[in-house]
Write an enzyme that holds these catalytic residues in place. Structure first.
Site, short mmCIF file in Angstrom:
data_model
loop_
_atom_site.label_atom_id
_atom_site.label_comp_id
_atom_site.label_asym_id
_atom_site.label_seq_id
_atom_site.Cartn_x
_atom_site.Cartn_y
_atom_site.Cartn_z
N GLY A 1 -44.94 -6.62 11.00
CA GLY A 1 -44.22 -6.83 12.25
C GLY A 1 -44.71 -5.94 13.37
O GLY A 1 -44.61 -6.30 14.55
N SER A 2 -45.25 -4.79 13.04
CA SER A 2 -45.72 -3.86 14.08
C SER A 2 -47.12 -4.18 14.58
O SER A 2 -47.60 -3.55 15.52
CB SER A 2 -45.68 -2.42 13.56
OG SER A 2 -44.35 -2.02 13.37
N SER B 1 -46.10 1.57 14.85
CA SER B 1 -45.37 1.43 13.58
C SER B 1 -43.89 1.58 13.88
O SER B 1 -43.45 2.64 14.34
CB SER B 1 -45.80 2.50 12.57
OG SER B 1 -44.90 2.50 11.47
N SER C 1 -41.24 1.84 11.91
CA SER C 1 -40.60 2.92 11.15
C SER C 1 -41.27 4.26 11.39
O SER C 1 -40.66 5.32 11.26
CB SER C 1 -40.67 2.61 9.64
OG SER C 1 -42.02 2.59 9.22
N THR D 1 -45.58 3.98 8.00
CA THR D 1 -46.47 3.04 7.31
C THR D 1 -47.82 3.70 7.03
O THR D 1 -48.49 4.18 7.96
CB THR D 1 -46.62 1.75 8.16
OG1 THR D 1 -45.32 1.17 8.27
CG2 THR D 1 -47.57 0.77 7.56
N ARG E 1 -39.82 -6.79 12.47
CA ARG E 1 -40.15 -8.12 13.04
C ARG E 1 -39.17 -8.54 14.11
O ARG E 1 -39.46 -9.42 14.92
CB ARG E 1 -40.20 -9.17 11.92
CG ARG E 1 -38.87 -9.40 11.22
CD ARG E 1 -39.05 -10.27 9.98
NE ARG E 1 -37.80 -10.61 9.32
CZ ARG E 1 -37.10 -9.83 8.52
NH1 ARG E 1 -37.54 -8.59 8.28
NH2 ARG E 1 -35.99 -10.25 7.96
N GLU F 1 -40.44 -14.02 5.93
CA GLU F 1 -39.52 -12.87 5.89
C GLU F 1 -38.08 -13.26 6.21
O GLU F 1 -37.15 -12.75 5.58
CB GLU F 1 -40.00 -11.77 6.84
CG GLU F 1 -41.30 -11.13 6.38
CD GLU F 1 -41.67 -9.93 7.22
OE1 GLU F 1 -40.98 -8.90 7.14
OE2 GLU F 1 -42.66 -10.03 7.97
N HIS G 1 -62.73 -28.06 10.60
CA HIS G 1 -64.02 -27.86 9.94
C HIS G 1 -63.86 -27.56 8.46
O HIS G 1 -64.81 -27.18 7.80
CB HIS G 1 -64.80 -26.74 10.65
CG HIS G 1 -65.11 -27.09 12.08
ND1 HIS G 1 -66.21 -27.81 12.45
CD2 HIS G 1 -64.42 -26.88 13.22
CE1 HIS G 1 -66.21 -28.01 13.77
NE2 HIS G 1 -65.12 -27.45 14.25
N LYS H 1 -43.44 -0.77 -1.10
CA LYS H 1 -43.70 0.51 -0.43
C LYS H 1 -43.27 1.68 -1.31
O LYS H 1 -43.97 2.69 -1.41
CB LYS H 1 -42.99 0.57 0.92
CG LYS H 1 -43.63 -0.31 1.99
CD LYS H 1 -42.96 -0.14 3.35
CE LYS H 1 -43.67 -0.97 4.41
NZ LYS H 1 -43.10 -0.87 5.75
O1 PA5 Z 1 -41.51 -6.99 8.65
C1 PA5 Z 1 -41.66 -5.96 7.99
O2 PA5 Z 1 -40.69 -5.27 7.58
C2 PA5 Z 1 -43.05 -5.48 7.70
O3 PA5 Z 1 -44.00 -6.45 8.02
C3 PA5 Z 1 -43.33 -4.16 8.43
O4 PA5 Z 1 -43.43 -4.38 9.82
C4 PA5 Z 1 -44.61 -3.53 7.89
O5 PA5 Z 1 -44.44 -3.25 6.53
C5 PA5 Z 1 -45.00 -2.26 8.62
O6 PA5 Z 1 -43.92 -1.38 8.74
P1 PA5 Z 1 -43.64 -0.72 10.17
O7 PA5 Z 1 -43.41 -1.90 11.08
O8 PA5 Z 1 -42.42 0.11 10.01
O9 PA5 Z 1 -44.85 0.05 10.52
#
Ligand code: PA5
Length: 352
Positions: free
Chosen positions: A59-60, A101, A103, A106, A153, A239, A255, A347
């Site tokens: 998500g980041s 990031s 959180s 990561t 996300r 997700e 293609h 994780k």
């Molecule tokens: O959607 C999620 O929880 C993950 O895709 C996180 O974004 C990913 O694991 C990375 O973590 P962070 O966004 O805290 O860096």
């Protein structure tokens, strides 16, 4: 169990983490994120920067995709999104690294950030806290803080638009206020049209979630903003919806993938084409031809089109529509859209 999408009370009950509300809040996040990026202090001098690398995962990283796709045709230097612990070899003192990031914990992003510091790259950090915030403070790296307590996300507006504002304030991007204003307006209108109290008959997100039924979505979009939106739809189906999904870009899929659309496999899929009004004319011609190939193989097909003006608003409009559909997919199946236990377990095991 199937939840009735015409019952707003049942929708609320099936969404205890309020992911629908988080998705609907995207417009405000974009507006506030942009303002906080533009107002960021101590940004590095970018006069002689020759490339931008956005480091992030999941998500980041999507914020980086937004920047890369919207500005590829408007920026004199390349923007790359690095989804790994390793920085590309070319990154050095003339590279701007934006470490993103949500959180701040990561492992891949932390490792790439440390490497950027070792190589003397210019750096900016976007995070809600964690080790990344501590390390940025320790090294005097400009940090743009985003609010905590969201799923990464669901923080896309913060993560993408703080970066957008910061790159504008640093002098790399042209003034974006008009495009941001259009984006906010489009997103607000879309959230209203897809809200829980709008009945299925008038709600395109609910209708598409129902039409999908138990088939697997395959999302297509034109290389550039269409493909970034398609990838986001895929990960949001994963997700939020807790279902498998796939995406491809047009015309690359013409293609290879088209050959794979054959009976009886097509019947398990719905192909969703994400369209916009500024597509290359040949790409616009390819979509119906390619959708017909998938339909002949038994797949259902859908088209989702944005009429927004700016590339930024086009992209965010396509993204928010998928975000809403993915939440309704989960709710309808009785799956909680918010938690992503599998990611947390992985994780934890790796930190082990
Ligand atoms: O959607 C999620 O929880 C993950 O895709 C996180 O974004 C990913 O694991 C990375 O973590 P962070 O966004 O805290 O860096």
């Amino acid at each position: 169990m199937t939840v009735d999408l015409d019952d707003p009370g049942a929708i609320r009950g099936a969404d205890p983490g309020e992911m629908l509300g988080a998705v609907a809040a995207l417009a405000g996040q974009c507006r506030d994120g942009y303002a906080s990026g533009v107002g960021a202090d101590g940004l590095p001098d970018v006069a002689d920067v020759r490339g931008v690398v956005v480091c992030g995962m999941g998500g980041s990283a999507v914020g980086g995709d937004v920047l890369r796709s919207v500005f590829r045709d408007r920026l004199g230097v390349p923007i790359e999104v690095n989804r790994s612990a390793q920085l590309p070899e070319h990154a050095g003192t003339h590279t701007l690294v934006l470490a993103s990031s949500y959180s701040g914990n990561t492992s891949e992003t932390l490792a790439a950030f440390e490497e950027a510091l070792r190589r003397g790259c210019r750096t900016i950090v976007v995070t809600s806290g964690g080790a990344l915030a501590d390390r940025a403070a320790g090294h005097g790296v400009p940090l743009i803080a985003v609010p905590g307590d969201l799923q990464p996300r669901a923080a896309l507006g913060w993560l993408a638009f703080t970066g957008l504002g910061a790159l504008e304030a640093a002098g790399l991007l042209p003034p974006m206020a008009a495009d941001v204003a259009e984006t906010v307006e489009v997103l607000d209108a879309r959230a209203a049209a897809c809200a829980a109290d709008i009945p299925v008959a008038e709600n395109p997100a609910k209708r598409l979630a129902i039409d999908l039924d138990d088939r697997v979505p395959v999302i297509w979009g034109e290389e550039g903003i269409g493909a970034v939106a398609a990838a986001r739809w895929k990960t949001q189906f994963n997700e939020n919806g807790k279902i498998p999904a796939w995406w491809s870009s047009m015309s690359e899929l013409d293609h290879n993938e088209v050959v794979g659309w054959s009976e009886p496999y097509g019947r398990s899929y719905v192909v969703i084409a994400l369209r916009h009004d500024a597509e290359d004319p040949e790409i616009a011609e390819r979509f119906p031809l390619s959708l017909a190939i998938a339909a002949e193989a038994g797949a259902s097909t859908e088209e989702v089109r944005t009429h927004a003006r700016s590339p930024l608003a086009k992209l965010l409009d396509l993204i928010t529509r998928g975000d809403h559909v993915s939440v309704y997919v989960a709710i309808r199946r009785g799956a909680d859209p918010t938690p992503v236990d599998v990611i947390q377990r992985l994780k934890a095991a790796l930190a082990g």
